[in-house]
Motif scaffolding. Structure first.
Motif, mmCIF file in Angstrom:
data_model
loop_
_atom_site.group_PDB
_atom_site.id
_atom_site.type_symbol
_atom_site.label_atom_id
_atom_site.label_comp_id
_atom_site.label_asym_id
_atom_site.label_seq_id
_atom_site.Cartn_x
_atom_site.Cartn_y
_atom_site.Cartn_z
ATOM 1 N N THR A 218 -19.293 -25.532 -5.254
ATOM 2 C CA THR A 218 -18.533 -24.330 -5.619
ATOM 3 C C THR A 218 -19.356 -23.064 -5.398
ATOM 4 N N ASP A 219 -20.666 -23.234 -5.136
ATOM 5 C CA ASP A 219 -21.510 -22.071 -4.861
ATOM 6 C C ASP A 219 -21.197 -21.533 -3.470
ATOM 7 N N SER A 220 -21.019 -20.233 -3.371
ATOM 8 C CA SER A 220 -20.649 -19.631 -2.089
ATOM 9 C C SER A 220 -21.852 -19.364 -1.192
ATOM 10 N N LEU A 221 -23.046 -19.298 -1.782
ATOM 11 C CA LEU A 221 -24.248 -19.004 -0.997
ATOM 12 C C LEU A 221 -25.001 -20.309 -0.737
ATOM 13 N N VAL A 222 -24.758 -20.878 0.428
ATOM 14 C CA VAL A 222 -25.395 -22.133 0.829
ATOM 15 C C VAL A 222 -26.098 -21.897 2.155
ATOM 16 N N GLU A 223 -27.363 -22.273 2.219
ATOM 17 C CA GLU A 223 -28.109 -22.187 3.471
ATOM 18 C C GLU A 223 -28.295 -23.594 4.018
ATOM 19 N N LYS A 224 -27.938 -23.799 5.296
ATOM 20 C CA LYS A 224 -28.037 -25.122 5.916
ATOM 21 C C LYS A 224 -28.867 -25.038 7.186
ATOM 22 N N ASN A 225 -29.695 -26.061 7.373
ATOM 23 C CA ASN A 225 -30.512 -26.149 8.585
ATOM 24 C C ASN A 225 -30.544 -27.599 9.029
ATOM 25 N N GLY A 226 -30.438 -27.804 10.350
ATOM 26 C CA GLY A 226 -30.521 -29.149 10.881
ATOM 27 C C GLY A 226 -29.283 -29.549 11.646
ATOM 28 N N THR A 227 -29.106 -30.843 11.805
ATOM 29 C CA THR A 227 -27.966 -31.419 12.504
ATOM 30 C C THR A 227 -27.130 -32.202 11.507
ATOM 31 N N PRO A 228 -25.901 -32.597 11.877
ATOM 32 C CA PRO A 228 -25.095 -33.383 10.936
ATOM 33 C C PRO A 228 -25.750 -34.699 10.513
ATOM 34 N N GLU A 229 -26.641 -35.231 11.345
ATOM 35 C CA GLU A 229 -27.308 -36.489 10.993
ATOM 36 C C GLU A 229 -28.561 -36.271 10.148
ATOM 37 N N ARG A 230 -29.013 -35.007 10.052
ATOM 38 C CA ARG A 230 -30.303 -34.750 9.400
ATOM 39 C C ARG A 230 -30.303 -33.299 8.947
ATOM 40 N N MET A 231 -29.835 -33.063 7.735
ATOM 41 C CA MET A 231 -29.563 -31.693 7.313
ATOM 42 C C MET A 231 -30.236 -31.362 5.988
ATOM 43 N N LYS A 232 -30.746 -30.129 5.930
ATOM 44 C CA LYS A 232 -31.303 -29.557 4.703
ATOM 45 C C LYS A 232 -30.328 -28.496 4.212
ATOM 46 N N MET A 233 -29.982 -28.576 2.919
ATOM 47 C CA MET A 233 -29.018 -27.653 2.322
ATOM 48 C C MET A 233 -29.641 -27.033 1.082
ATOM 49 N N SER A 234 -29.685 -25.714 1.029
ATOM 50 C CA SER A 234 -30.317 -25.013 -0.082
ATOM 51 C C SER A 234 -29.287 -24.202 -0.850
ATOM 52 N N ILE A 235 -29.313 -24.375 -2.182
ATOM 53 C CA ILE A 235 -28.464 -23.603 -3.088
ATOM 54 C C ILE A 235 -29.388 -23.027 -4.154
ATOM 55 N N GLY A 236 -29.706 -21.763 -4.042
ATOM 56 C CA GLY A 236 -30.682 -21.183 -4.955
ATOM 57 C C GLY A 236 -32.018 -21.889 -4.790
ATOM 58 N N SER A 237 -32.595 -22.328 -5.897
ATOM 59 C CA SER A 237 -33.895 -22.996 -5.864
ATOM 60 C C SER A 237 -33.788 -24.481 -5.570
ATOM 61 N N LEU A 238 -32.552 -24.992 -5.470
ATOM 62 C CA LEU A 238 -32.327 -26.411 -5.239
ATOM 63 C C LEU A 238 -32.186 -26.676 -3.742
ATOM 64 N N LYS A 239 -32.945 -27.642 -3.255
ATOM 65 C CA LYS A 239 -32.895 -28.014 -1.842
ATOM 66 C C LYS A 239 -32.532 -29.487 -1.747
ATOM 67 N N MET A 240 -31.482 -29.786 -0.986
ATOM 68 C CA MET A 240 -31.015 -31.162 -0.806
ATOM 69 C C MET A 240 -31.176 -31.568 0.644
ATOM 70 N N LEU A 241 -31.653 -32.798 0.866
ATOM 71 C CA LEU A 241 -31.816 -33.350 2.200
ATOM 72 C C LEU A 241 -30.919 -34.577 2.326
ATOM 73 N N PHE A 242 -30.079 -34.590 3.362
ATOM 74 C CA PHE A 242 -29.260 -35.764 3.636
ATOM 75 C C PHE A 242 -29.560 -36.212 5.056
ATOM 76 N N GLN A 243 -29.804 -37.517 5.201
ATOM 77 C CA GLN A 243 -30.113 -38.061 6.520
ATOM 78 C C GLN A 243 -29.342 -39.355 6.722
ATOM 79 N N SER A 244 -28.686 -39.448 7.864
ATOM 80 C CA SER A 244 -27.950 -40.646 8.249
ATOM 81 C C SER A 244 -28.664 -41.269 9.440
ATOM 82 N N VAL A 245 -29.209 -42.463 9.265
ATOM 83 C CA VAL A 245 -29.994 -43.113 10.318
ATOM 84 C C VAL A 245 -29.121 -44.168 10.995
ATOM 85 N N ARG A 246 -28.887 -43.976 12.295
ATOM 86 C CA ARG A 246 -28.125 -44.912 13.112
ATOM 87 C C ARG A 246 -28.938 -45.219 14.367
#
Length: 357
Positions: free
Chosen positions: A92-120
């Motif tokens: 629901t946060d409108s300010l999201v910073e994303k870097n990477g590809t759909p298979e390997r992405m870093k998403m930052s919301i304020g001080s929280l940084k989330m990494l999602f990686q799909s390995v195929r």
């Protein structure tokens, strides 16, 4: 705040028609919830026949929409009859910073940084590797991603999914490979493991035995992370030689997210309960889930969704009727996927959310 959406096509027909329908439904959902595609974080796409459908999916406008966030694709046929479905995670946060590809992405919301990686794996990458070696290699790739961000598997990885071709034959390789990586990383029964689902599932490439998804977080303190137990109802996994947490809760931005590993009809001795009776197994596993959530100060009423894995497609009508009767408002997706132990006819995973006072 994170929100979770399951979207199945409202119209039947061929794959192209269902993708067209999902594209419209996705935009309608965003408009109704006053969200934008930029707030889409992760989508898992369920296909009924990945080898024949993935190329069509990649060329469809829906794929371009979904690349606003990270993407995971898995073949696990939908037992309600659709060819494709979406499981979306949004903020629901409108300010999201994303870097990477759909298979390997870093998403930052304020001080929280989330990494999602799909390995195929590609055909050439997978051909010479056993299930154990493929499992280790999936971890190596996520460890490399984490290292780039100054993070570690032990401190920052909180959820994994392992999809296993011919799980009855190949799951033991996942267990051995994961145990080896965890031993290197200092993840033990005396420290902690990682919440996980290990389940039957198929990548598009026939040579790949294992595919995996990873979710890691930076910006949490140790006190924000809890590993949940319900020892009167289900035992620690280490007692039967595997290494994952039953559930993990994360406190972030005024919310508690309780991530449930794949949960089955198991007792506090690690034994299968109600062999051969899928309805009784379903009832027992939801009791186990309830008790795990209670350990995190939540309940089944906080459950946001459930992904239901069925070993035998003929059990669909029984399980669907049970869920409609007992949990009529719970978004569910029921797929065909063999559970890692043959006696388990059903397994369920999900996420609960609790607002912190």
């Amino acid at each position: 705040m994170l929100i979770f959406k399951i979207i199945t096509p409202s119209l039947r027909g061929g794959l192209e028609e269902q993708l067209n329908t999902l594209s419209v439904q996705l935009i309608d959902m965003l408009e109704n919830d006053k969200l934008a595609l930029s707030q889409l974080l992760v989508t898992r796409i369920y296909l009924s026949d990945a080898a024949n459908q993935l190329g069509v999916l990649h060329q469809h406008p829906l794929w371009q929409q979904l690349t606003a966030g990270a993407i995971s694709v898995i073949e696990q046929p939908l037992l309600s009859g659709e060819k494709v479905a979406l499981h979306c995670v949004l903020t629901t946060d409108s300010l999201v910073e994303k870097n990477g590809t759909p298979e390997r992405m870093k998403m930052s919301i304020g001080s929280l940084k989330m990494l999602f990686q799909s390995v195929r794996f590609t055909e050439s990458e997978a051909r010479s590797l056993s299930s154990e070696e493929q499992t280790i290699e999936t971890f190596r790739r996520h460890q490399h991603f984490l290292k780039e961000e100054g993070l570690t598997l032990e401190a920052n990885c909180h959820r994994t999914w392992f999809y296993v071709r011919d799980v009855d034959r190949n799951y033991q390789g996942v267990v051995v490979g994961r145990n080896k990586v965890f031993a290197e990383e200092g993840l033990t029964g005396d420290t902690h493991y990682i919440a996980s689902t290990g389940i039957g599932g198929y990548p598009a490439d026939a040579e790949a035995i294992i595919c995996a998804d990873f979710f890691s977080v930076d910006g949490l303190q140790r006190k924000d992370v809890r590993y949940l137990q319900a020892l009167e109802y289900l035992n620690p996994t280490r007692e039967y030689g595997v290494a994952f947490e039953r559930a993990t809760s994360l406190d972030a931005n005024g919310q508690r997210y309780l991530m449930l590993s794949g949960t089955a009809s198991i007792d506090n001795k690690g034994k299968v309960v109600y062999e051969g009776d899928v309805r009784a197994q379903t009832e027992r596993l939801f009791l186990n889930i309830e008790k795990l959530l209670n350990n995190g100060e939540a309940s089944l009423s906080n459950l946001e969704y459930a992904i239901v894995y069925l070993r035998d497609i003929s059990d669909y009508s029984v399980v669907a009727a049970y869920l409609k009767e007992k949990y009529p408002h719970l978004p569910v997706l029921i797929v065909e996927a063999r559970v890692c132990r043959p006696g388990w006819l059903i397994e369920v995973e999900g996420v609960a959310r609790l607002e912190l006072s």
